[in-house]
Design an enzyme around this catalytic site. Structure first.
Site, short mmCIF file in Angstrom:
data_model
loop_
_atom_site.label_atom_id
_atom_site.label_comp_id
_atom_site.label_asym_id
_atom_site.label_seq_id
_atom_site.Cartn_x
_atom_site.Cartn_y
_atom_site.Cartn_z
N CYS A 404 33.30 36.92 38.26
CA CYS A 404 33.61 37.31 39.78
C CYS A 404 32.47 38.23 40.40
O CYS A 404 31.36 37.83 40.75
CB CYS A 404 34.82 38.40 39.62
SG CYS A 404 35.72 38.43 41.47
N HIS A 534 38.69 34.48 37.41
CA HIS A 534 38.75 35.35 36.46
C HIS A 534 39.48 34.68 35.13
O HIS A 534 40.56 34.71 34.97
CB HIS A 534 39.69 36.87 36.69
CG HIS A 534 38.91 37.58 37.45
ND1 HIS A 534 38.30 38.70 36.93
CD2 HIS A 534 38.83 37.79 38.86
CE1 HIS A 534 37.90 39.42 38.17
NE2 HIS A 534 38.37 38.76 39.29
N GLU A 536 39.86 35.32 32.26
CA GLU A 536 40.48 36.10 31.04
C GLU A 536 41.90 36.38 31.42
O GLU A 536 42.77 36.48 30.56
CB GLU A 536 39.95 37.39 31.17
CG GLU A 536 40.13 38.50 32.37
CD GLU A 536 39.05 38.20 33.42
OE1 GLU A 536 38.21 37.19 33.39
OE2 GLU A 536 38.75 39.27 34.25
N1 GLN Z 1 33.82 43.19 44.49
C1 GLN Z 1 33.77 41.61 44.76
C2 GLN Z 1 34.77 41.00 45.70
O1 GLN Z 1 35.43 41.45 46.18
C3 GLN Z 1 34.10 41.10 43.09
C4 GLN Z 1 35.45 41.37 42.73
C5 GLN Z 1 35.87 41.31 41.41
O2 GLN Z 1 34.87 41.06 40.52
N2 GLN Z 1 37.19 41.03 41.05
O3 GLN Z 1 34.40 39.93 45.93
#
Ligand code: GLN
Length: 573
Positions: A404, A534, A536
């Protein structure tokens, strides 16, 4: 439906979640279908707006629910898919009752904690426990209900009262309670008084323990068990110890050895439930696999070190699913996992002036690691340090996994240092509007409401044409698309994608409209992968998340073997 309540006494944070999940797992190994509910007695509607540094990771479900990290434990241990409704909070219950009051559902009545809130809690548990959680589509047989915090807290009082009533609503033979307590050791002596008091508090509120699960550094002495049995109104067989172990994957075995299933079966009359022979067989296989894997855990000699460069490194629970995915992958690769925790801001140029010791230590951790991982995160702190770490991984051919924010960081780094784009940055991370906005706010996301408004939950990623070479695609089995869970507000600016592609950064996976960049990869690198999602959140003990598996395997020099599909690389074959 049988209910197993797991409550806590003395202090919280001693592994109630693991005991609850392990008990659920044991029921599964006997062929039962198991679901789980977590009660969090706070006013927030969900965990989405809570700081990871205070509360640990926010777990995300298929349906986009942002929930307590214990739901992650349940999904991983029980191999189930839960819904946002499986996490009950005070906020959710009150807002539900208040909404009904406004509609006039209680017309003429004074709306009160008892019976209206307590009824709403019971209705919720009963309704949600019946939702199918696996692909059989059938109603579960047993529902584990974990009550967060400790009994006696002001916050949890309505829930404790609701559960007291609930035992009569569902019938005593359908209701069992495990009370998790702490046995401190003072001057070498195991002290039972806190547990005695905790169980007395519980009984004063109308609930009695069927199992007292004692967390302790060591095994309980016979005299300790006898004392607890005598003062806590339970037989000695109902006193179970969960002492510190080399791995939490051993907890189910420890509980099993002490006959927890037999004890709970007696109370719940489980013999009255019919279990199909195929479910019994599936359960037995699961148990065999679990024992095999935990056995491997104790016989691993080679090791792999991963530098985790993040901003919430002071509370390891902030990255619990990431850690679990690494563990699952390391188990599969049969290597011992070491995580080098690196606070990203320590890698920044500023730190070399203000905190030289931390600066050098942090860079040592990064440079000596076999692989570098940048997990998800929010806000600008530490991001320049992350960018430097990504650069190090790219230039020195060290395996890299960006999750992310970690993907966004890698693309910013590539734009700055390979494309030579000055002021390449993210709209989220720079105080001024960036000269080259590589990462931009997604148009559909709310700018005024932060709760539950990100791009959330399970969504498809399509592998693009001519990506058969992609290592990550091979790991996924060469499929055309994958479904993974998301949680973000910002995205890669599609305007820059053609130039980045030309410069060698491949966007191998995009969303179904081809607008959102989901997976990046560098072809000429042992493993340089970023995912906007994500992965995970979907990793399982016996089925590690593919991006993590590839990353750990590459870091351990085993990627080819894993891609070949040789499965377990165990010491035995
Ligand atoms: N802050 C970034 C976004 O909102 C990444 C978010 C995250 O890593 N979950 O896109």
């Amino acid at each position: 439906m049988k209910y197993v309540i797991v409550s806590g006494g003395v202090i919280s944070g001693i592994g109630k979640g693991v005991i609850a999940s392990s008990t659920g797992l044991l029921f599964k190994t006997r062929g039962f279908k198991v679901s789980a509910i977590k009660i969090d007695p706070y006013m927030n509607i969900d965990a989405g707006t809570m700081s990871p540094l205070e509360h640990g990771e926010v777990f995300v479900l298929d349906d986009g629910g942002e929930v307590d990290l214990d739901l992650g434990n349940y999904e991983r241990y029980l191999n189930v898919t839960l819904t946002r409704e499986n996490n009950i909070t005070t906020g959710k219950i009150y807002s539900h009752v208040i909404e009904r009051e406004r509609k006039g559902d209680y017309l003429g009545k004074t709306v009160q904690v008892v019976p209206h809130i307590t009824d709403a809690i019971q209705d919720w548990i009963e309704r949600v426990s019946k939702i199918p959680v696996d692909n059989s589509g059938e109603e579960p047989d047993i529902c584990i209900v974990e009550l967060g915090g400790t009994v006696g807290d002001i916050e949890s009082a309505p829930f404790v009262e609701a559960l007291r009533q609930f035992q009569f609503r569902v019938g005593l033979e359908n209701f069992a309670l495990i009370h998790v307590s702490l046995i401190p050791v003072v001057n070498g002596e195991q002290k039972t008084k806190p547990t005695q008091v905790a169980v007395r508090d519980l009984r004063g509120l109308g609930l009695s323990a069927d199992i007292v699960a004692c967390r302790c550094t060591h095994k309980l002495e016979r005299a300790t068990t006898d004392k607890i049995s005598m003062f806590c109104h339970v037989g000695p067989d109902q006193v179970i110890v969960v002492h510190d172990l080399s791995s939490i994957y051993h907890v189910p075995l420890l509980l099993d050895e002490q006959g927890i299933v037999q004890q709970l079966s007696k109370k719940l009359k489980l013999e009255s439930l019919t279990v199909s022979s195929s479910d019994v067989e599936r359960g037995a296989t699961l148990w065999n696999d679990w024992r095999h894997l935990t056995g491997i855990h104790d016989r691993m000699f080679d090791s792999v070190s991963i530098a985790l460069v993040g901003k919430y490194t002071h509370l390891k629970d902030s990255y619990i699913s990431v850690i679990k995915s690494l563990e699952h992958s390391a188990l599969r690769c049969h290597v011992k996992l070491t995580i080098n925790w690196v606070e990203a801001s320590d890698l920044e140029a500023d730190a070399s002036e203000t905190n030289r010791v931390n600066f050098h230590k942090a860079w040592h951790q990064v440079c000596s690691a076999d692989g570098i991982l940048i997990p998800g995160g929010f806000g600008s702190r530490g991001t320049e340090g992350m960018i430097s770490a990504a650069k190090w991984a790219r230039e020195n051919k060290v395996p890299y996994l960006g999750i992310c924010l970690g993907l966004q960081i890698a693309v910013i780094e590539y734009s700055r240092n390979v494309l030579g784009l000055k002021g390449a940055h993210s709209e989220e991370l720079s105080s001024e509007p960036p000269e080259n906005p590589i990462v931009v706010f997604m148009p559909e996301v709310s700018k005024t409401h932060l709760g539950g408004t990100m791009r959330l939950g399970l969504r498809p990623t399509l592998f693009q044409e001519n990506t058969e070479w992609s290592k990550i695609r091979k790991l996924y089995g060469g499929v055309d698309q994958v479904h993974e869970r998301h949680r973000h507000r910002y995205e890669i600016n599609p305007k820059y994608v053609p130039d980045l592609e030309k410069a060698g950064l491949s966007f191998v996976g995009k969303d179904d409209k081809g607008e959102r960049m989901e997976i990046i990869e560098l072809k000429e690198h042992p493993w340089f992968v970023g995912t906007q999602y994500h992965p995970e959140y979907l990793s399982r003990v016996l089925d590690p998340s593919k991006p993590y598996l590839g990353f750990v395997a590459a870091s351990a020099g085993l990627l080819d073997k894993i891609i070949d599909g040789s499965g377990y690389i165990s010491g035995e074959n």
